[in-house]
Scaffold this active site. Structure first.
Site, PDB file in Angstrom:
ATOM      1  N   LEU A   1     -35.789  58.032 -31.910  1.00  0.00           N
ATOM      2  CA  LEU A   1     -34.758  58.993 -32.238  1.00  0.00           C
ATOM      3  C   LEU A   1     -33.808  58.439 -33.290  1.00  0.00           C
ATOM      4  O   LEU A   1     -33.097  57.471 -33.059  1.00  0.00           O
ATOM      5  CB  LEU A   1     -33.957  59.362 -30.985  1.00  0.00           C
ATOM      6  CG  LEU A   1     -34.772  59.829 -29.784  1.00  0.00           C
ATOM      7  CD1 LEU A   1     -33.863  60.162 -28.621  1.00  0.00           C
ATOM      8  CD2 LEU A   1     -35.638  61.011 -30.149  1.00  0.00           C
TER       9      LEU A   1
ATOM     10  N   ASP B   1     -32.914  53.681 -38.046  1.00  0.00           N
ATOM     11  CA  ASP B   1     -32.297  53.265 -39.303  1.00  0.00           C
ATOM     12  C   ASP B   1     -33.316  53.470 -40.429  1.00  0.00           C
ATOM     13  O   ASP B   1     -34.451  52.999 -40.333  1.00  0.00           O
ATOM     14  CB  ASP B   1     -31.907  51.789 -39.204  1.00  0.00           C
ATOM     15  CG  ASP B   1     -31.062  51.330 -40.373  1.00  0.00           C
ATOM     16  OD1 ASP B   1     -31.227  51.869 -41.488  1.00  0.00           O
ATOM     17  OD2 ASP B   1     -30.234  50.427 -40.174  1.00  0.00           O
TER      18      ASP B   1
ATOM     19  N   GLU C   1     -26.428  60.222 -29.396  1.00  0.00           N
ATOM     20  CA  GLU C   1     -25.164  60.484 -30.090  1.00  0.00           C
ATOM     21  C   GLU C   1     -25.422  60.880 -31.542  1.00  0.00           C
ATOM     22  O   GLU C   1     -24.758  61.772 -32.067  1.00  0.00           O
ATOM     23  CB  GLU C   1     -24.254  59.265 -30.034  1.00  0.00           C
ATOM     24  CG  GLU C   1     -23.668  59.013 -28.659  1.00  0.00           C
ATOM     25  CD  GLU C   1     -22.731  57.823 -28.644  1.00  0.00           C
ATOM     26  OE1 GLU C   1     -22.143  57.489 -29.694  1.00  0.00           O
ATOM     27  OE2 GLU C   1     -22.567  57.231 -27.569  1.00  0.00           O
ATOM     28  N   GLU C   2     -26.363  60.195 -32.176  1.00  0.00           N
ATOM     29  CA  GLU C   2     -26.694  60.533 -33.565  1.00  0.00           C
ATOM     30  C   GLU C   2     -27.229  61.956 -33.659  1.00  0.00           C
ATOM     31  O   GLU C   2     -26.890  62.706 -34.572  1.00  0.00           O
ATOM     32  CB  GLU C   2     -27.713  59.535 -34.130  1.00  0.00           C
ATOM     33  CG  GLU C   2     -28.048  59.749 -35.583  1.00  0.00           C
ATOM     34  CD  GLU C   2     -26.907  59.450 -36.539  1.00  0.00           C
ATOM     35  OE1 GLU C   2     -26.930  59.993 -37.658  1.00  0.00           O
ATOM     36  OE2 GLU C   2     -25.985  58.697 -36.192  1.00  0.00           O
TER      37      GLU C   2
END
Length: 101
Positions: A2, A5, A81-82
């Protein structure tokens, strides 16, 4: 995976969560029939992950119908959260689900 980076610089592509070598390792630990989930808000990274997974002989992409029927896939856009930040900002996401052969 998910919202990993993206490691935009070419010299850092080896650090991406999806590489040919890492896919071999994931396949070793993932049972046959197991699912690998990917989602990102970076189009370039989404294409990178899909290209690598499509080219790997041990993974098969699920159809959109199969993804819609999968109970876990519906949580991908809000599971971190992202993901919630992307949703709040009305950002686009690039999702793909693959089955281990």
């Amino acid at each position: 995976f998910l919202f990993p980076d993206p490691h935009f610089k070419a010299c850092n592509h080896r650090r991406r969560i999806i590489t040919t070598t890492s896919l071999d390792e994931y396949a070793y630990f993932l049972d046959k029939g197991g699912l690998l989930y990917t989602i990102t808000d970076v189009e370039q990274l989404g294409k990178w992950m899909q290209d690598h997974l499509d080219a790997h002989p041990l993974y098969q992409r699920l159809t959109e119908e199969e993804v819609e029927e999968d109970p876990a896939a519906k949580f991908l856009p809000s599971a971190s959260e992202e993901a919630q930040k992307v949703a709040r900002n009305a950002g686009q996401t690039y999702r793909a689900v693959y089955r281990r052969l």
